[in-house]
Scaffold this active site. Structure first.
Site, mmCIF file in Angstrom:
data_model
loop_
_atom_site.group_PDB
_atom_site.id
_atom_site.type_symbol
_atom_site.label_atom_id
_atom_site.label_comp_id
_atom_site.label_asym_id
_atom_site.label_seq_id
_atom_site.Cartn_x
_atom_site.Cartn_y
_atom_site.Cartn_z
ATOM 1 C CG ASN A 1 -0.796 -0.311 1.821
ATOM 2 O OD1 ASN A 1 0.797 -0.453 2.629
ATOM 3 N ND2 ASN A 1 -1.349 0.526 3.445
ATOM 4 C CD GLU B 1 4.866 -0.164 12.996
ATOM 5 O OE1 GLU B 1 3.423 0.106 13.269
ATOM 6 O OE2 GLU B 1 6.107 0.883 13.595
ATOM 7 C CB CYS C 1 -2.635 0.100 9.284
ATOM 8 S SG CYS C 1 -0.855 0.762 8.643
ATOM 9 C CD GLU D 1 8.429 0.576 10.817
ATOM 10 O OE1 GLU D 1 7.698 1.902 9.623
ATOM 11 O OE2 GLU D 1 9.290 -0.289 10.439
#
Ligand code: ADP
Length: 522
Positions: free
Chosen positions: A192, A293, A327, A500
């Site tokens: 994505n 993640e 997400c 991150e």
């Protein structure tokens, strides 16, 4: 993230032409403009072989990369197997000592050069993103800027990896805490954000002194290989950055090598919670460090005191960016009774006015296709489940062509519906009405994942209270788009492990070593 399939059903009728698709709310495809788009086989930065140990290498076979808008094959890419993955791990391991020994400044300069090259080639890179992921060009350009920003950020952070000198309890000892790179990192990324999900990890890893093997998603290997080309041009040494693309069929075997090889010290993954659990289990046997993640189920809460126009524009940005395939996308809209009708009315109008479906290469497009048919099926299944349980479709609700799904607005949504229980990963906006703050928080936190959450309110006490009580790792208060390299990105519960970006992102690739200097003459 949604579960995405290996096979990409083709859409033969789309091979001939791709219509400019209609505005949301209009009855059918507009006959207006018809034009086909294709990626030029000589596109700059189009690379189709794996990149291992500073060399472009072919595998025994190749797999097709498809344009999700047309189903057309845009390239055939080397289909790496466990042997190539092992070669890449070995190369990264061999490159590790000298990359580790390079000074922070030397690593910083190379990352900066890589950043400059991404910036210089942003249009070519964006085109690859659009053709392999379906994203509108404007969003692809933003993604490249975002991807590059991690290389810039970590080129700066590389020079700020400070250890500690700790006051010792004994006169004849000195205590030092050193930060050292963990070693070889396996990086497994989704489709994505085919460029940014790589640089967000690799920027931090390389800055810390780690070497990496990247396995990009099977749908979007071209962006990863273009990054390799630019890494080479930037002078990143052979073996430091390796890319092993592979088909969905070969993925488990490649994943096995990347997550179990004893030479790998760390895995970093972005993708679905289900896959993350599989990888974590594999990595457990050799006790690797892991960053994860994973999926989200973001609540977007609009309180009575909210500025309704701001809430609507936040909802549009947060829900329809990348056609809902992120997400951190809002997945459940909780709207307080006093503002409910106004919010829904304005939101419907904004959808009519702003959203245009089409091929990502068409400058008028704001909504591309979903990544594949299975992703579209999931959205439609959630819509029909909701309708069967009493929800009303105010906009959209249908599949148009292939994996194009109309942006959809659902009201009268209740918490027994699928769309409020699982991540959609598509352009479905379900609205649930609530009365009290407590009720909103109960619904919002009733999930086994917790990545992002959004709060719209003009009551400062409420902003704080709700932000603190939301069980998520990222909160947007009166803001729908939050991602930036300066901030920490990560979830709680089953949304993942670690962060991150930010000054903490580099820690994911560092280990603390306690060094005691003893027997000193006091
Ligand atoms: P999605 O369903 O959205 O594609 P996934 O979590 O399945 O999300 O995929 C994200 C990434 O994880 C992709 O690169 C995919 O190839 C990879 N992946 C999926 N299964 C495995 C596996 N068993 N081993 C290694 N990588 C995997």
């Amino acid at each position: 993230m949604s579960v995405v399939c290996a096979s990409h059903a083709r859409h033969p009728f789309l091979l001939l032409l791709l219509r400019r698709l209609p505005r949301v709310g209009s009855p059918g495809p507009s006959p207006a403009m018809r034009r086909s788009y294709s990626l030029d086989a000589s596109a700059p930065l189009l690379r189709t072989r794996a990149y291992v140990d500073g060399r472009w290498v072919s595998a025994a076979s190749a797999f097709p990369v498809l344009d999700p808008a047309t189903g057309q094959e845009i390239a055939r890419v080397s289909d790496c197997g466990p042997a190539e993955a092992k070669r890449a791990v070995d190369a990264a391991y061999r490159a590790s000592p000298s990359w580790k020994r390079a000074t922070a400044k030397e690593r910083s300069v190379l990352l900066r050069k890589w950043f400059d090259l991404l910036t210089r080639h942003k249009e070519d890179l964006a085109k690859l993103v659009t053709f392999e992921s379906g994203k509108p060009m404007k969003e692809s350009e933003s993604e490249i800027a975002y991807a590059a920003s991690f290389l810039e950020w970590f080129s700066e952070e590389a020079r700020r990896v400070y250890g500690d000198v700790v006051p010792s309890p004994l006169r004849d000892r000195k205590i030092f805490l050193l930060k050292q790179p963990v070693g070889v990192a396996s990086i497994i990324t989704p489709w994505n954000f085919p460029s940014a999900m790589i640089t967000r990890k690799v920027g931090a890893a390389l800055a810390a002194g780690c070497t990496v093997v990247v396995k990009p998603a099977e749908d979007t290997p071209l962006s990863a290989l273009a990054l390799a080309e630019l890494a080479e041009q930037a002078g990143i040494p052979a073996g430091v950055f390796n890319v092993v693309p592979c088909s969905r069929e070969k993925t488990p075997a490649v994943g096995q090598v990347l997550c179990t090889d004893p030479l790998v010290a760390k895995i970093s993954f972005t993708g679905s919670t289900a896959t993350g659990k599989v990888l974590l289990k594999m990595a457990a046997d050799t006790v690797k460090k892991a960053s994860m993640e994973l999926g989200g189920h973001a609540p977007f809460i609009v309180f009575d005191s909210a500025d309704v126009d701001r809430a609507v524009s936040g909802a549009m940005a947060s829900k329809f960016r990348n056609s809902g395939q992120a997400c951190v996308c809002s997945n459940r809209f909780l709207v307080q009774s006093g503002i409910y009708e106004r919010f829904v009315d304005k939101l419907g109008r904004a959808m009519d006015a702003e959203l245009r479906l089409g091929h990502g290469a068409d400058p008028g497009t704001t909504q591309g296709p979903l990544i594949n048919q299975r992703a579209a099926d999931k959205v439609l299944q959630q819509v029909s489940d909701a309708v069967s349980r009493g929800a009303t479709v105010l906009r959209g609700g249908k599949r148009l062509h292939g994996s194009f799904v109309e942006p959809t607005l659902l009201v009268d949504v209740t918490t027994d519906m699928l769309c409020t229980k699982e991540e959609t990963f598509g352009p479905l906006l379900p609205v649930i009405r609530f009365s009290t703050e407590e009720e909103a928080l109960t619904v919002a936190n009733d999930s086994n994942v917790g990545l992002a959450g959004y709060v719209y309110s003009q009551d400062v006490s409420q902003m704080w209270r709700v932000s603190e009580l939301l069980e998520v790792g990222i909160v947007g208060v009166n803001e729908g788009l939050l991602s930036t390299p300066e901030a920490a990105f990560g979830g709680v519960k089953e949304s993942g492990l670690g962060s991150e970006g930010s000054r903490y992102g580099i820690d994911e690739y560092l280990e603390l070593k306690y060094m005691c200097l003893g027997n000193l003459q006091p």
